[in-house]
Write an enzyme that holds these catalytic residues in place. Structure first.
Site, PDB file in Angstrom:
ATOM      1  N   CYS A  67      31.715  13.590 -17.363  1.00  0.00           N
ATOM      2  CA  CYS A  67      33.128  13.780 -17.710  1.00  0.00           C
ATOM      3  C   CYS A  67      33.284  15.122 -18.425  1.00  0.00           C
ATOM      4  CB  CYS A  67      33.649  12.618 -18.565  1.00  0.00           C
ATOM      5  SG  CYS A  67      32.663  12.265 -20.030  1.00  0.00           S
ATOM      6  N   LYS A  96      31.950   1.327 -14.536  1.00  0.00           N
ATOM      7  CA  LYS A  96      31.381   1.624 -13.219  1.00  0.00           C
ATOM      8  C   LYS A  96      30.614   0.432 -12.668  1.00  0.00           C
ATOM      9  CE  LYS A  96      31.313   6.650 -13.607  1.00  0.00           C
ATOM     10  NZ  LYS A  96      32.123   6.707 -14.837  1.00  0.00           N
ATOM     11  N   PRO A 114      30.452   1.068 -21.261  1.00  0.00           N
ATOM     12  CA  PRO A 114      30.720  -0.347 -21.548  1.00  0.00           C
ATOM     13  C   PRO A 114      30.863  -1.238 -20.322  1.00  0.00           C
ATOM     14  CG  PRO A 114      32.743   0.902 -21.770  1.00  0.00           C
ATOM     15  CD  PRO A 114      31.669   1.913 -21.477  1.00  0.00           C
ATOM     16  N   GLY A 115      30.826  -0.658 -19.108  1.00  0.00           N
ATOM     17  CA  GLY A 115      30.827  -1.506 -17.924  1.00  0.00           C
ATOM     18  C   GLY A 115      31.822  -1.151 -16.841  1.00  0.00           C
ATOM     19  N   ASP A 157      25.875   8.161 -14.460  1.00  0.00           N
ATOM     20  CA  ASP A 157      27.010   8.740 -15.172  1.00  0.00           C
ATOM     21  C   ASP A 157      26.445   9.282 -16.481  1.00  0.00           C
ATOM     22  OD1 ASP A 157      29.720   9.388 -15.605  1.00  0.00           O
ATOM     23  OD2 ASP A 157      29.964   7.612 -16.853  1.00  0.00           O
ATOM     24  N   ALA A 194      25.240   2.455 -18.202  1.00  0.00           N
ATOM     25  CA  ALA A 194      26.340   1.634 -17.706  1.00  0.00           C
ATOM     26  C   ALA A 194      27.396   1.254 -18.729  1.00  0.00           C
ATOM     27  CB  ALA A 194      25.779   0.362 -17.070  1.00  0.00           C
TER      28      ALA A 194
END
Length: 455
Positions: free
Chosen positions: A230, A115, A112-113, A177, A110
Site C-alpha cells: 500500500c 485478503k 486482520p483478514g 501483501d 494476513a
C-alpha cells in the site's frame, strides 16, 4: 478541509513522478476516504448496499460510514469492511489461477483478514487456504475474523516466513501483501504520514526482500506469487521486483483491465505491475504485481501418517447431524475438542501441523465432556452448520445487541439445552437454556462494548 502537509521528501518525489497531476493527487487527499465493504457470498441475502466496486465481485461503496460495531450482521460475518483498492487481488487471482483445481494457497501476512476472507470467497471448497500472521496478537484477530467468515477449508498459522521452508513446493499460490511504509494510507491514516521517512522506506524495502527470499522455496514450480503493497515508491515496488527477477527465474503476468477503473499499468522491460492512485481510482494507494515461478523446486514429500485421532463412535454419530454434507468432512479429536476438516485436504493439514504453529484449523465444532458435546462459537458461525437440527431463537436488533454485549438474556424458549441465537437470518452464537435462566455463551473476548450510535 485544511490542505494536507506532506513530508517534504515524499512530496518532492511524488511531484517529480506525477508532474502536472500532482495537484490532482494532493486534492484527492483532502477528500474523505471511500467506505467499502465486501459481502460474504455464503451468508448474504443478495443485498446491494451501494455502488459496486468495479474490480471486485460482491463489493460495494457506501455513501457514508455507519456504526459497523452496532450491526449484528457484521459480527455474524455477513460482510467485511475492506479498502476498495486492495480488492484488486480478485483480478490477480481469477485471471491467473485455475479455480477448478484443489490448490494450496498461502496468505503470508494476513492480519486482520481482508485478503484471506476475500480469497476464501473466490476459492472452491476443495482448495485449502493457509492464513498466516507473524505477530501473535494480530494472529488472534485474524483467527477471529476467519471464524466469522465461516468456512472450514482454512488453517490459521503464526509463523515467520522462513518457517515455511520446511514444506518446499507446498503452495500453488502465495499472496504477499508486504509490510510497507504505508504511503498509500496517508489519507486514511494520518499516523502513516507522521511515521514516514526515507529511512523507513529503505528499511521496508530490505525487509520485503528478506520475506520474498524466505518464502520463495515454499512456492512450487509454475506457482503464482501475488505481491502487493500500500505504497507508491519504486524502492518497495518496482526495485524489489527487478531484484527478484535478477535472483530467481520468474515471469511477470499481465492482467486484463477495464480502462474505466483508473488503474495505472507499470511496465519496465518484462516487469508488469499495477498502481492505484487516489485521484485516478476510487480507493487508496496500492500496488500489485503477479509473478510466476519458472524454476523447479523440490516438493515436500513427507510420508503420510494419520496423526489426528478420530472422535469416539458415540460422538461421531452425533456430529453427522450437526453439519451439511458430513461425508465430505473428516472429523478429528484434538485437545478435548472435535474439529471438521475438508476430507480431501487432511494430509496437507497434518503436514502443516507437523511443520508450522497452528492457531486454528478447519471448524471447531464442539468441546467434549463425558461424551457430551458442548457447541463452540465457531460452529454457530460456520456456513456448514445444519441449522435445521438445532433450536433456533430469533431476536430483534435490541436483543441481538444485548447478546453481543454478553448481557443477561430474557428470552422465551420451550426447549431446554443449547440454542442458536439468530438475527435477520444470521446466526450470532449460542445460549444454554436452563430451567430458570438462559446462559449467554458469546465469547467474552469478542463482546461489544459500544453502547450508543457514536463511531
Amino acid at each position: 478541509m485544511n490542505q494536507i502537509s506532506f513530508p517534504t521528501a515524499f512530496e518532492l518525489r511524488m511531484r517529480e513522478y506525477l508532474g502536472e497531476k500532482w495537484e490532482d493527487f494532493a486534492s484527492a487527499h483532502e477528500k474523505p476516504s471511500p467506505v467499502s465493504i465486501r459481502i460474504n457470498p455464503s451468508k448474504s441475502k443478495n443485498k446491494t448496499p451501494g455502488n459496486p466496486v468495479p474490480w471486485g465481485s460482491n463489493a460495494y461503496y457506501l455513501d457514508e460510514r455507519p456504526s459497523f460495531t452496532l450491526d449484528p450482521t457484521f459480527h455474524a460475518g455477513s460482510y467485511y469492511v475492506q479498502e476498495a483498492s486492495s480488492m484488486f487481488l480478485e483480478q490477480a487471482f481469477i485471471q491467473t489461477v485455475d479455480q477448478t483445481k484443489a490448490l494450496n494457497v498461502l496468505d503470508l501476512c494476513a492480519a486482520p483478514g481482508g485478503k484471506s476472507t476475500h480469497l476464501i470467497s473466490l476459492m472452491n471448497k476443495q482448495t485449502l487456504l493457509v492464513s498466516n500472521e507473524v505477530i501473535r496478537s494480530r494472529a488472534s484477530v485474524l483467527a477471529e475474523n476467519i471464524q466469522k467468515w465461516g468456512y472450514n477449508n482454512v488453517v490459521v498459522t503464526n509463523n515467520d516466513p522462513q518457517d515455511f521452508q520446511r514444506i518446499p513446493g507446498f503452495f500453488d499460490v502465495i499472496v504477499l501483501d508486504a509490510p510497507c511504509s504505508g504511503e498509500g494510507l496517508f489519507r486514511k491514516d494520518p499516523n502513516a504520514m507522521h511515521e514516514w521517512s526515507n529511512d523507513n522506506v529503505a528499511l521496508c524495502s530490505k525487509r520485503q526482500r528478506r520475506i520474498l527470499s524466505d518464502i520463495w522455496p515454499a512456492l512450487k514450480e509454475g506457482g503464482i506469487l501475488i505481491y502487493s503493497t500500500c505504497t507508491y515508491n519504486q524502492s518497495e515496488n518496482e526495485d524489489n521486483l527487478k531484484w527478484l527477477k535478477q535472483e530467481r527465474d520468474v515471469e511477470f503476468i499481465s492482467l486484463a483491465l477495464d480502462s474505466g477503473w483508473g488503474v495505472e499499468v507499470v511496465e519496465h522491460q518484462t516487469l508488469r505491475g499495477y498502481r492505484f492512485l487516489p485521484h485516478n481510482a476510487e480507493g487508496e494507494g496500492f500496488f500489485l504485481s503477479v509473478i510466476k515461478k519458472t524454476s523447479s523446486e523440490k516438493e515436500s514429500r513427507s510420508k503420510y501418517k494419520n496423526v489426528f485421532a478420530a472422535p469416539p463412535k458415540k460422538i461421531l454419530e452425533q456430529l453427522t447431524s450437526w453439519v451439511v454434507q458430513p461425508d465430505e468432512k473428516t472429523f478429528v479429536f484434538r485437545n478435548d475438542q472435535v474439529q471438521a476438516f475438508p476430507k480431501n485436504k487432511i494430509q496437507e493439514i497434518e503436514q502443516l501441523a507437523k511443520n508450522t504453529y497452528i492457531i486454528t484449523a478447519g471448524t471447531i465444532l464442539a468441546s467434549v465432556k463425558h461424551d457430551k458435546l458442548i457447541p463452540e462459537h465457531s460452529a454457530a458461525l460456520s456456513t456448514e452448520l445444519n441449522r435445521e437440527n438445532f433450536n433456533v431463537i430469533k431476536v430483534n436488533l435490541e436483543e441481538a445487541l444485548q447478546y453481543l454485549r454478553k448481557e443477561t438474556m430474557q428470552l422465551m424458549s420451550n426447549r431446554k439445552g443449547f440454542a442458536l441465537i439468530e438475527y435477520d437470518g444470521h446466526p450470532l452464537g449460542w445460549v444454554n437454556v436452563l430451567d430458570n435462566r438462559m446462559n449467554n455463551l458469546y465469547p467474552s473476548g469478542w463482546r461489544v462494548r459500544m453502547t450508543d450510535k457514536s463511531t
